[in-house]
Design a protein around this motif. Structure first.
Motif, mmCIF file in Angstrom:
data_model
loop_
_atom_site.group_PDB
_atom_site.id
_atom_site.type_symbol
_atom_site.label_atom_id
_atom_site.label_comp_id
_atom_site.label_asym_id
_atom_site.label_seq_id
_atom_site.Cartn_x
_atom_site.Cartn_y
_atom_site.Cartn_z
ATOM 1 N N ILE A 51 9.958 1.435 6.866
ATOM 2 C CA ILE A 51 9.205 2.403 6.059
ATOM 3 C C ILE A 51 7.926 1.747 5.515
ATOM 4 O O ILE A 51 6.839 2.318 5.584
ATOM 5 C CB ILE A 51 10.087 2.932 4.902
ATOM 6 C CG1 ILE A 51 11.259 3.740 5.468
ATOM 7 C CG2 ILE A 51 9.269 3.766 3.935
ATOM 8 C CD1 ILE A 51 12.329 4.077 4.458
ATOM 9 N N THR A 52 8.085 0.522 5.038
ATOM 10 C CA THR A 52 6.934 -0.208 4.496
ATOM 11 C C THR A 52 5.912 -0.501 5.589
ATOM 12 O O THR A 52 4.707 -0.288 5.400
ATOM 13 C CB THR A 52 7.400 -1.538 3.855
ATOM 14 O OG1 THR A 52 8.409 -1.235 2.888
ATOM 15 C CG2 THR A 52 6.243 -2.257 3.190
ATOM 16 N N ASP A 57 -1.580 3.562 6.345
ATOM 17 C CA ASP A 57 -2.337 3.525 5.108
ATOM 18 C C ASP A 57 -1.943 4.664 4.180
ATOM 19 O O ASP A 57 -2.762 5.396 3.660
ATOM 20 C CB ASP A 57 -3.844 3.556 5.398
ATOM 21 C CG ASP A 57 -4.652 2.992 4.229
ATOM 22 O OD1 ASP A 57 -4.061 2.222 3.428
ATOM 23 O OD2 ASP A 57 -5.826 3.343 4.100
ATOM 24 N N LEU A 58 -0.604 4.836 4.052
ATOM 25 C CA LEU A 58 -0.058 5.914 3.219
ATOM 26 C C LEU A 58 0.951 5.305 2.252
ATOM 27 O O LEU A 58 1.482 4.229 2.510
ATOM 28 C CB LEU A 58 0.680 6.938 4.082
ATOM 29 C CG LEU A 58 -0.141 7.716 5.099
ATOM 30 C CD1 LEU A 58 0.808 8.467 6.042
ATOM 31 C CD2 LEU A 58 -1.051 8.692 4.396
ATOM 32 N N PRO A 59 1.269 5.996 1.164
ATOM 33 C CA PRO A 59 2.364 5.509 0.316
ATOM 34 C C PRO A 59 3.694 5.631 1.067
ATOM 35 O O PRO A 59 3.876 6.592 1.825
ATOM 36 C CB PRO A 59 2.331 6.448 -0.910
ATOM 37 C CG PRO A 59 1.550 7.620 -0.492
ATOM 38 C CD PRO A 59 0.639 7.177 0.617
ATOM 39 N N PRO A 60 4.649 4.685 0.906
ATOM 40 C CA PRO A 60 5.923 4.739 1.640
ATOM 41 C C PRO A 60 6.697 6.024 1.352
ATOM 42 O O PRO A 60 6.743 6.487 0.226
ATOM 43 C CB PRO A 60 6.684 3.513 1.114
ATOM 44 C CG PRO A 60 5.651 2.630 0.546
ATOM 45 C CD PRO A 60 4.551 3.514 0.052
ATOM 46 N N LYS A 61 7.270 6.609 2.398
ATOM 47 C CA LYS A 61 8.187 7.751 2.251
ATOM 48 C C LYS A 61 9.254 7.624 3.325
ATOM 49 O O LYS A 61 9.003 7.051 4.368
ATOM 50 C CB LYS A 61 7.459 9.082 2.366
ATOM 51 C CG LYS A 61 6.837 9.305 3.742
ATOM 52 C CD LYS A 61 6.378 10.731 3.917
ATOM 53 C CE LYS A 61 5.917 10.956 5.354
ATOM 54 N NZ LYS A 61 5.646 12.320 5.659
ATOM 55 N N SER A 62 10.452 8.143 3.057
ATOM 56 C CA SER A 62 11.545 7.979 4.024
ATOM 57 C C SER A 62 11.624 9.123 5.001
ATOM 58 O O SER A 62 10.834 9.966 5.108
ATOM 59 C CB SER A 62 12.885 7.854 3.324
ATOM 60 O OG SER A 62 13.053 8.895 2.412
ATOM 61 N N CYS A 111 7.730 12.888 11.702
ATOM 62 C CA CYS A 111 6.698 13.686 11.030
ATOM 63 C C CYS A 111 6.084 14.772 11.918
ATOM 64 O O CYS A 111 5.353 15.619 11.420
ATOM 65 C CB CYS A 111 5.582 12.773 10.530
ATOM 66 S SG CYS A 111 4.491 12.190 11.841
ATOM 67 N N ALA A 130 4.083 2.648 6.599
ATOM 68 C CA ALA A 130 3.129 3.065 5.560
ATOM 69 C C ALA A 130 1.896 2.172 5.576
ATOM 70 O O ALA A 130 0.779 2.645 5.392
ATOM 71 C CB ALA A 130 3.794 3.027 4.183
ATOM 72 N N ASN A 131 2.101 0.868 5.801
ATOM 73 C CA ASN A 131 0.960 -0.054 5.840
ATOM 74 C C ASN A 131 0.027 0.282 7.002
ATOM 75 O O ASN A 131 -1.186 0.278 6.847
ATOM 76 C CB ASN A 131 1.457 -1.502 5.983
ATOM 77 C CG ASN A 131 2.063 -2.009 4.696
ATOM 78 O OD1 ASN A 131 1.821 -1.461 3.628
ATOM 79 N ND2 ASN A 131 2.861 -3.053 4.793
ATOM 80 N N CYS A 174 2.251 8.984 10.986
ATOM 81 C CA CYS A 174 3.021 8.311 9.933
ATOM 82 C C CYS A 174 3.158 6.810 10.163
ATOM 83 O O CYS A 174 3.674 6.100 9.298
ATOM 84 C CB CYS A 174 4.396 8.956 9.778
ATOM 85 S SG CYS A 174 5.544 8.612 11.135
#
Ligand SMILES: [Zn+2]
Length: 128
Positions: free
Chosen positions: A115-116, A123-128, A13, A119-120, A31
């Motif tokens: 990815i999960t 604190d973001l929605p998962p993205k690849s 990122c 994101a956890n 990220c």
């Protein structure tokens, strides 16, 4: 990813990867990517660093020898080469890590659990 790595940033990122010049964070500040993806992960960075130092030897010592042949200033050539080979791996250390991460990510994309987890943490929605 290589461009981000060349700036010592997260290859995923572009977020901050280092907390100081030499100290790599455990995870990307942006990220949440965990940088050490598996045990022994940094062997690749060591290989890159070693290759760069060996390349500097070829350029400096062999190149210097070919340039000045047959009046080669052996002492100066050895001093410059050894000095560079002593300092370069230290200065290149952070880049070897981010470059390795970028290369490794290019042929081994993040797995779903990574990815999960990222994101956890971020604190973001998962993205690849
Ligand atoms: Zn990141």
């Amino acid at each position: 990813m290589i461009g981000r790595a060349a700036r010592r940033r997260c290859p995923r990122c572009g977020g901050k990867a280092f907390s100081s010049y030499f100290t790599l964070r455990e995870r990307c500040a942006e990220c949440g990517l965990r940088f050490e993806r598996e045990e022994g992960y940094w062997v690749g960075a060591l290989v890159i660093n070693t290759a760069v130092v060996f390349g500097s030897f070829l350029v400096l010592f062999v190149g210097g020898m070919l340039t000045f042949w047959p009046e080669v200033p052996w002492g100066a050539l050895a001093g410059v080469t050894l000095g560079t080979m002593a300092i370069l791996p230290i200065l290149f250390y952070p880049l070897s890590k981010t470059l390795w991460m970028a290369l490794e990510l290019s042929w081994h994309p993040l797995e779903e659990h990574e990815i999960t987890a990222a994101a956890n943490v971020a604190d973001l929605p998962p993205k690849s």
